[in-house]
Scaffold this motif. Structure first.
Motif, mmCIF file in Angstrom:
data_model
loop_
_atom_site.group_PDB
_atom_site.id
_atom_site.type_symbol
_atom_site.label_atom_id
_atom_site.label_comp_id
_atom_site.label_asym_id
_atom_site.label_seq_id
_atom_site.Cartn_x
_atom_site.Cartn_y
_atom_site.Cartn_z
ATOM 1 N N ALA A 103 0.834 -1.210 0.000
ATOM 2 C CA ALA A 103 0.000 0.000 0.000
ATOM 3 C C ALA A 103 0.865 1.256 0.000
ATOM 4 O O ALA A 103 0.613 2.205 -0.752
ATOM 5 C CB ALA A 103 -0.935 -0.005 1.210
ATOM 6 N N THR A 104 1.901 1.255 0.813
ATOM 7 C CA THR A 104 2.814 2.403 0.876
ATOM 8 C C THR A 104 3.558 2.578 -0.437
ATOM 9 O O THR A 104 3.637 3.684 -0.985
ATOM 10 C CB THR A 104 3.817 2.215 2.029
ATOM 11 O OG1 THR A 104 3.095 2.067 3.249
ATOM 12 C CG2 THR A 104 4.769 3.396 2.131
ATOM 13 N N GLY A 105 4.095 1.479 -0.965
ATOM 14 C CA GLY A 105 4.875 1.550 -2.197
ATOM 15 C C GLY A 105 4.062 1.975 -3.402
ATOM 16 O O GLY A 105 4.490 2.840 -4.175
ATOM 17 N N THR A 106 2.879 1.367 -3.568
ATOM 18 C CA THR A 106 2.067 1.749 -4.730
ATOM 19 C C THR A 106 1.580 3.185 -4.599
ATOM 20 O O THR A 106 1.469 3.893 -5.595
ATOM 21 C CB THR A 106 0.879 0.785 -4.944
ATOM 22 O OG1 THR A 106 0.081 0.736 -3.758
ATOM 23 C CG2 THR A 106 1.360 -0.603 -5.334
ATOM 24 N N HIS A 107 1.324 3.615 -3.370
ATOM 25 C CA HIS A 107 0.925 5.012 -3.172
ATOM 26 C C HIS A 107 2.060 5.961 -3.586
ATOM 27 O O HIS A 107 1.812 6.988 -4.231
ATOM 28 C CB HIS A 107 0.518 5.268 -1.717
ATOM 29 C CG HIS A 107 0.055 6.674 -1.489
ATOM 30 N ND1 HIS A 107 -1.225 7.082 -1.790
ATOM 31 C CD2 HIS A 107 0.706 7.765 -1.053
ATOM 32 C CE1 HIS A 107 -1.335 8.383 -1.536
ATOM 33 N NE2 HIS A 107 -0.176 8.820 -1.069
ATOM 34 N N VAL A 127 -0.692 1.898 -10.237
ATOM 35 C CA VAL A 127 -1.570 2.999 -9.824
ATOM 36 C C VAL A 127 -2.943 2.447 -9.453
ATOM 37 O O VAL A 127 -3.531 2.844 -8.439
ATOM 38 C CB VAL A 127 -1.673 4.071 -10.933
ATOM 39 C CG1 VAL A 127 -2.772 5.075 -10.620
ATOM 40 C CG2 VAL A 127 -0.335 4.781 -11.116
ATOM 41 N N SER A 128 -3.453 1.505 -10.241
ATOM 42 C CA SER A 128 -4.750 0.883 -9.924
ATOM 43 C C SER A 128 -4.707 0.196 -8.573
ATOM 44 O O SER A 128 -5.652 0.298 -7.780
ATOM 45 C CB SER A 128 -5.138 -0.126 -11.009
ATOM 46 O OG SER A 128 -5.378 0.537 -12.223
ATOM 47 N N CYS A 129 -3.616 -0.504 -8.308
ATOM 48 C CA CYS A 129 -3.454 -1.155 -7.002
ATOM 49 C C CYS A 129 -3.438 -0.125 -5.878
ATOM 50 O O CYS A 129 -4.042 -0.337 -4.820
ATOM 51 C CB CYS A 129 -2.174 -1.988 -6.972
ATOM 52 S SG CYS A 129 -2.243 -3.481 -7.989
ATOM 53 N N ALA A 130 -2.760 0.987 -6.111
ATOM 54 C CA ALA A 130 -2.710 2.047 -5.093
ATOM 55 C C ALA A 130 -4.112 2.569 -4.804
ATOM 56 O O ALA A 130 -4.491 2.740 -3.632
ATOM 57 C CB ALA A 130 -1.802 3.185 -5.560
ATOM 58 N N LEU A 131 -4.888 2.804 -5.855
ATOM 59 C CA LEU A 131 -6.251 3.307 -5.671
ATOM 60 C C LEU A 131 -7.110 2.286 -4.940
ATOM 61 O O LEU A 131 -7.861 2.641 -4.021
ATOM 62 C CB LEU A 131 -6.865 3.660 -7.028
ATOM 63 C CG LEU A 131 -6.213 4.840 -7.749
ATOM 64 C CD1 LEU A 131 -6.721 4.934 -9.183
ATOM 65 C CD2 LEU A 131 -6.457 6.133 -6.994
ATOM 66 N N ASN A 132 -6.992 1.007 -5.326
ATOM 67 C CA ASN A 132 -7.772 -0.039 -4.655
ATOM 68 C C ASN A 132 -7.400 -0.150 -3.181
ATOM 69 O O ASN A 132 -8.277 -0.256 -2.323
ATOM 70 C CB ASN A 132 -7.560 -1.399 -5.336
ATOM 71 C CG ASN A 132 -8.252 -1.474 -6.680
ATOM 72 O OD1 ASN A 132 -9.166 -0.703 -6.971
ATOM 73 N ND2 ASN A 132 -7.810 -2.405 -7.496
ATOM 74 N N GLU A 150 -1.996 -8.716 -5.014
ATOM 75 C CA GLU A 150 -2.133 -8.189 -6.374
ATOM 76 C C GLU A 150 -1.099 -7.088 -6.631
ATOM 77 O O GLU A 150 -0.503 -7.029 -7.711
ATOM 78 C CB GLU A 150 -3.544 -7.648 -6.608
ATOM 79 C CG GLU A 150 -4.606 -8.713 -6.704
ATOM 80 C CD GLU A 150 -6.012 -8.141 -6.798
ATOM 81 O OE1 GLU A 150 -6.167 -6.919 -7.010
ATOM 82 O OE2 GLU A 150 -6.970 -8.934 -6.665
ATOM 83 N N ALA A 151 -0.888 -6.236 -5.643
ATOM 84 C CA ALA A 151 0.094 -5.163 -5.787
ATOM 85 C C ALA A 151 1.505 -5.729 -5.911
ATOM 86 O O ALA A 151 2.312 -5.249 -6.724
ATOM 87 C CB ALA A 151 0.009 -4.198 -4.604
#
Length: 169
Positions: A103-107, A127-132, A150-151
């Motif tokens: 979550a931190t990394g994708t953000h 980016v989609s993973c971050a939003l999810n 998934e991320a």
């Protein structure tokens, strides 16, 4: 902490600093102390590890000197776009190897990199993973662990594609 773990920590902090992240002098000194205790050998390491609070201003220069002595000094590409891609590679690598929370990394990729690069297709899955992960609610019926998996997979795919592109260039 083992010698390898201490070297990895020094390298990680080197990358953080190179990509413009603030790393406090106290953390630089602690990393030096950790490395010294793990029997990493560098002429300047003991000086870094032994800095007093009143000497903290000397820590960044001494830390860079230690990195230089150990061959760990990292400089991102001079081109701002290439530097952002290098940062994306670094962050995705940490997500993939489990050293950075997905979550931190994708953000970080979404907010600090994709935006600056104009949301390129190569970063879309991250980016989609971050939003999810950012918007995840219990009512979705999808456990956060699944979104994290998934991320992590998206990061691994991104890195594989980057290796193919760089290897094929």
């Amino acid at each position: 902490m083992t010698r390898d773990e201490a070297l990895k920590q020094l390298s990680h902090i080197a990358h953080e600093r190179a990509f413009g992240r603030h790393v406090g002098s106290d953390r630089l000194i602690q990393a030096g102390l950790d490395a010294l205790m793990a029997e990493v050998d560098s002429p300047s390491l003991a000086m870094l590890a032994g800095l007093l609070r009143s000497e903290e201003s000397e820590a960044p220069a001494l830390f860079d000197q230690v990195l230089e002595e150990l061959g760990l000094l990292f400089r991102p590409p001079g081109d701002p776009g290439a530097a952002k891609w290098a940062m994306a590679d670094w962050i995705a690598g940490q997500i993939a190897d489990g050293t950075l929370d997905p979550a931190t990394g994708t953000h970080l990729i979404w907010s600090d990199i994709a935006y600056e690069l104009g949301y390129p297709e190569e970063l879309q899955s991250l980016v989609s993973c971050a939003l999810n992960l950012d918007e995840c609610e219990e009512s979705w019926g999808v456990p956060v662990e699944e979104l994290n998996r998934e991320a992590t997979e998206a990061a691994k795919r991104f890195l594989r594609k980057r290796l193919v592109v760089e290897g094929g260039s």
